[in-house]
Design a protein around this motif. Structure first.
Motif, PDB file in Angstrom:
ATOM      1  N   ALA A  73      48.263  28.452  19.842  1.00 39.33           N
ATOM      2  CA  ALA A  73      47.470  27.331  19.824  1.00 39.33           C
ATOM      3  C   ALA A  73      45.947  27.709  19.087  1.00 39.33           C
ATOM      4  O   ALA A  73      45.284  26.670  18.820  1.00 39.33           O
ATOM      5  N   VAL A  74      45.680  28.822  18.913  1.00 44.26           N
ATOM      6  CA  VAL A  74      44.573  29.479  18.424  1.00 44.26           C
ATOM      7  C   VAL A  74      44.629  30.440  17.345  1.00 44.26           C
ATOM      8  O   VAL A  74      45.619  30.946  17.129  1.00 44.26           O
ATOM      9  N   GLY A  75      43.795  30.528  16.423  1.00 45.77           N
ATOM     10  CA  GLY A  75      43.883  31.703  15.640  1.00 45.77           C
ATOM     11  C   GLY A  75      43.691  33.066  16.145  1.00 45.77           C
ATOM     12  O   GLY A  75      44.479  33.346  16.961  1.00 45.77           O
ATOM     13  N   GLU A  76      42.487  33.727  15.963  1.00 42.00           N
ATOM     14  CA  GLU A  76      42.200  34.942  16.561  1.00 42.00           C
ATOM     15  C   GLU A  76      41.183  34.720  17.677  1.00 42.00           C
ATOM     16  O   GLU A  76      40.516  33.659  17.618  1.00 42.00           O
ATOM     17  N   ILE A  77      41.492  35.585  18.784  1.00 42.10           N
ATOM     18  CA  ILE A  77      40.641  35.294  20.034  1.00 42.10           C
ATOM     19  C   ILE A  77      40.019  36.713  20.572  1.00 42.10           C
ATOM     20  O   ILE A  77      40.926  37.520  20.519  1.00 42.10           O
ATOM     21  N   GLU A  78      38.869  36.395  21.255  1.00 41.38           N
ATOM     22  CA  GLU A  78      38.613  37.692  21.787  1.00 41.38           C
ATOM     23  C   GLU A  78      39.434  37.926  23.137  1.00 41.38           C
ATOM     24  O   GLU A  78      39.816  36.828  23.900  1.00 41.38           O
ATOM     25  N   VAL A  79      39.814  39.204  23.578  1.00 41.65           N
ATOM     26  CA  VAL A  79      40.349  39.532  24.773  1.00 41.65           C
ATOM     27  C   VAL A  79      39.954  38.739  25.785  1.00 41.65           C
ATOM     28  O   VAL A  79      40.732  38.198  26.705  1.00 41.65           O
ATOM     29  N   SER A  80      38.597  38.842  26.167  1.00 38.51           N
ATOM     30  CA  SER A  80      37.974  38.210  27.193  1.00 38.51           C
ATOM     31  C   SER A  80      38.236  36.703  27.333  1.00 38.51           C
ATOM     32  O   SER A  80      38.348  36.163  28.484  1.00 38.51           O
ATOM     33  N   GLN A  81      38.174  36.121  26.273  1.00 42.04           N
ATOM     34  CA  GLN A  81      38.388  34.458  26.201  1.00 42.04           C
ATOM     35  C   GLN A  81      39.903  34.328  26.452  1.00 42.04           C
ATOM     36  O   GLN A  81      39.940  33.307  27.266  1.00 42.04           O
ATOM     37  N   VAL A 128      34.581  44.831  21.414  1.00 44.68           N
ATOM     38  CA  VAL A 128      35.117  43.652  21.379  1.00 44.68           C
ATOM     39  C   VAL A 128      36.628  43.705  20.680  1.00 44.68           C
ATOM     40  O   VAL A 128      36.616  43.951  19.601  1.00 44.68           O
ATOM     41  N   GLY A 129      37.568  43.321  21.618  1.00 44.77           N
ATOM     42  CA  GLY A 129      38.909  43.360  21.078  1.00 44.77           C
ATOM     43  C   GLY A 129      39.372  41.933  20.791  1.00 44.77           C
ATOM     44  O   GLY A 129      39.036  40.945  21.249  1.00 44.77           O
ATOM     45  N   LEU A 130      39.983  41.702  19.554  1.00 43.38           N
ATOM     46  CA  LEU A 130      40.459  40.409  19.134  1.00 43.38           C
ATOM     47  C   LEU A 130      42.062  40.737  19.008  1.00 43.38           C
ATOM     48  O   LEU A 130      42.707  41.718  18.721  1.00 43.38           O
ATOM     49  N   VAL A 131      42.827  39.285  19.250  1.00 47.68           N
ATOM     50  CA  VAL A 131      44.354  39.567  19.258  1.00 47.68           C
ATOM     51  C   VAL A 131      44.659  38.107  18.637  1.00 47.68           C
ATOM     52  O   VAL A 131      43.825  37.022  18.605  1.00 47.68           O
ATOM     53  N   ARG A 132      45.811  37.969  17.980  1.00 44.76           N
ATOM     54  CA  ARG A 132      46.254  36.977  17.363  1.00 44.76           C
ATOM     55  C   ARG A 132      47.927  37.127  17.511  1.00 44.76           C
ATOM     56  O   ARG A 132      48.222  38.244  17.776  1.00 44.76           O
ATOM     57  N   ILE A 133      48.473  35.869  17.371  1.00 48.91           N
ATOM     58  CA  ILE A 133      49.886  36.016  17.182  1.00 48.91           C
ATOM     59  C   ILE A 133      50.402  36.566  16.041  1.00 48.91           C
ATOM     60  O   ILE A 133      49.758  36.067  14.981  1.00 48.91           O
ATOM     61  N   GLY A 134      51.417  37.142  15.946  1.00 52.04           N
ATOM     62  CA  GLY A 134      52.101  37.759  14.853  1.00 52.04           C
ATOM     63  C   GLY A 134      52.927  36.939  14.363  1.00 52.04           C
ATOM     64  O   GLY A 134      53.491  36.015  15.350  1.00 52.04           O
TER      65      GLY A 134
END
Length: 143
Positions: free
Chosen positions: A36-44, A80-86
């Motif tokens: 539902a989002v693009g890239e997001i911070e792991v804490s978020q 800061v770690g960022l994550v997105r769905i592949g």
């Protein structure tokens, strides 16, 4: 206990589908949030999925190893770690989502659309009321 029993009775219907795709409830929650989002911070992401940081860390490690997500560090702040769905994660979402929607439709048919809407509204009210109480408990800095 009643909230836990109700949650369990609903989730029981989803577990078979999730297991057939080698997913846990928490992994599915993370993938749905990421879709539902693009890239997001792991804490978020932890806040959005109501998962504790250590649990989310293990989940992300597994999803990353399976090629379902993409992780990286923020170039401006390497802490800061960022994550997105592949792409493989999106394929899995597209495969599992119709099954989930079918389960939601069954729940709606069994419980009734009006009653389900009432329940959802009441749960939102409960969450807001409890959040207000949590804010009342926070220190204000005043003595």
């Amino acid at each position: 206990m009643m909230l836990l029993r109700a949650r369990e009775s609903v989730m029981r219907h989803f577990r078979t589908s999730l297991r057939s795709h080698d997913l846990t409830e928490q992994q599915w929650r993370v993938l749905r949030a990421l879709s539902a989002v693009g890239e997001i911070e792991v804490s978020q992401l932890a806040r959005a999925t109501y998962l504790l940081a250590p649990s989310l860390s293990r989940i992300l490690k597994d999803l990353d190893a399976r090629g379902l997500i993409v992780r990286r560090l923020d170039v401006d702040d390497m802490r800061v770690g960022l994550v997105r769905i592949g792409p493989r994660g999106m394929e899995l979402i597209e495969t599992v989502s119709p099954q989930s929607e079918s389960i939601y439709a069954e729940i709606t048919a069994r419980f009734g659309p009006e009653r389900l809407a009432q329940l959802q509204a009441l749960l939102i009210e409960l969450e807001r009321a409890m959040a207000m109480e949590d804010k009342d408990d926070e220190p204000t800095g005043e003595s």
